[in-house]
Design a protein around this motif. Sequence first.
Motif, mmCIF file in Angstrom:
data_model
loop_
_atom_site.group_PDB
_atom_site.id
_atom_site.type_symbol
_atom_site.label_atom_id
_atom_site.label_comp_id
_atom_site.label_asym_id
_atom_site.label_seq_id
_atom_site.Cartn_x
_atom_site.Cartn_y
_atom_site.Cartn_z
ATOM 1 N N SER A 217 -5.709 3.685 4.350
ATOM 2 C CA SER A 217 -6.039 3.719 2.922
ATOM 3 C C SER A 217 -5.373 4.872 2.193
ATOM 4 O O SER A 217 -5.194 4.810 0.970
ATOM 5 N N THR A 218 -4.969 5.901 2.915
ATOM 6 C CA THR A 218 -4.296 7.028 2.265
ATOM 7 C C THR A 218 -2.909 6.658 1.773
ATOM 8 O O THR A 218 -2.310 7.394 0.992
ATOM 9 N N THR A 219 -2.384 5.527 2.211
ATOM 10 C CA THR A 219 -1.045 5.092 1.777
ATOM 11 C C THR A 219 -1.095 4.083 0.640
ATOM 12 O O THR A 219 -0.057 3.648 0.153
ATOM 13 N N TRP A 220 -2.276 3.712 0.199
ATOM 14 C CA TRP A 220 -2.405 2.635 -0.781
ATOM 15 C C TRP A 220 -2.036 3.034 -2.206
ATOM 16 O O TRP A 220 -1.757 2.184 -3.031
ATOM 17 N N GLY A 221 -2.110 4.311 -2.515
ATOM 18 C CA GLY A 221 -2.006 4.722 -3.909
ATOM 19 C C GLY A 221 -3.389 4.699 -4.533
ATOM 20 O O GLY A 221 -4.406 4.665 -3.846
ATOM 21 N N ASN A 222 -3.428 4.678 -5.874
ATOM 22 C CA ASN A 222 -4.728 4.777 -6.550
ATOM 23 C C ASN A 222 -4.611 4.214 -7.960
ATOM 24 O O ASN A 222 -3.509 4.048 -8.493
ATOM 25 N N ILE A 223 -5.738 3.875 -8.532
ATOM 26 C CA ILE A 223 -5.818 3.499 -9.942
ATOM 27 C C ILE A 223 -6.522 4.647 -10.657
ATOM 28 O O ILE A 223 -7.712 4.891 -10.440
#
Length: 225
Positions: A217-223
């Motif tokens: 999940s640390t590679t997903w980016g963010n909104i």
Amino acid sequence: MNTKSLLTRIGVPVLSLGLLGGLGATLATSASASTLPAAATLSASAQPSTATVVARTHVPGVPDTTVGSTATGSYEDANGNMTTNPTLSVYGPVWAIDDVTNTYRVTPLGNNDYAVDRLVNGSFVSFAQPNTGLSTVSPLDAVKGQLHGTISYVVHSAKGPDASALLPEQPLGTGSHAQLRQLFPGIADSDISGGSDWVFAYHTAHGSMTQRYDTDSTTWGNITG
């Protein structure tokens, strides 16, 4: 991610990654699928043991969950409802509310088993960052965007699918298993497996994020807004 309940419940994807040919192919397939009429059959459903069936339904008010210990202040309980009590959380922290159209493609596998690929297209309104829990709300409005996703299941059913039984419009927040029970009349939750190979892409005016089952999940980016 959506379904995960839709992340976990849905979960999103059982189009295999090889079949998808990457996320771009996934989104292209999703976009084309959205042109299908509601609860329509692609080929004759008179022979569910041999025919491929496609059906579509609209679902408003879907809680979108994230993973890990992100504290958004809202959670999804066992019934798919939002709660502020973290001890009742089953599907994880809720960071957005989705309005989606699910397109189900059903392919017979034999022995009363069916591969079900779900394509998700719609919009979301977020009130928290999915990977930090921090607020995304601006002085004017919450962050809005588009989402696309895939998730796959295997359903065991003696009768096979009935596209006409899938409601074109679902009640608020109806979960994926409830939709599959409509599409396959007479089945139980125990007849549904899979749902762990989800892929969801989110797009806003200021960025995008892709959540994948096979990446950290640390590679997903963010909104973030």
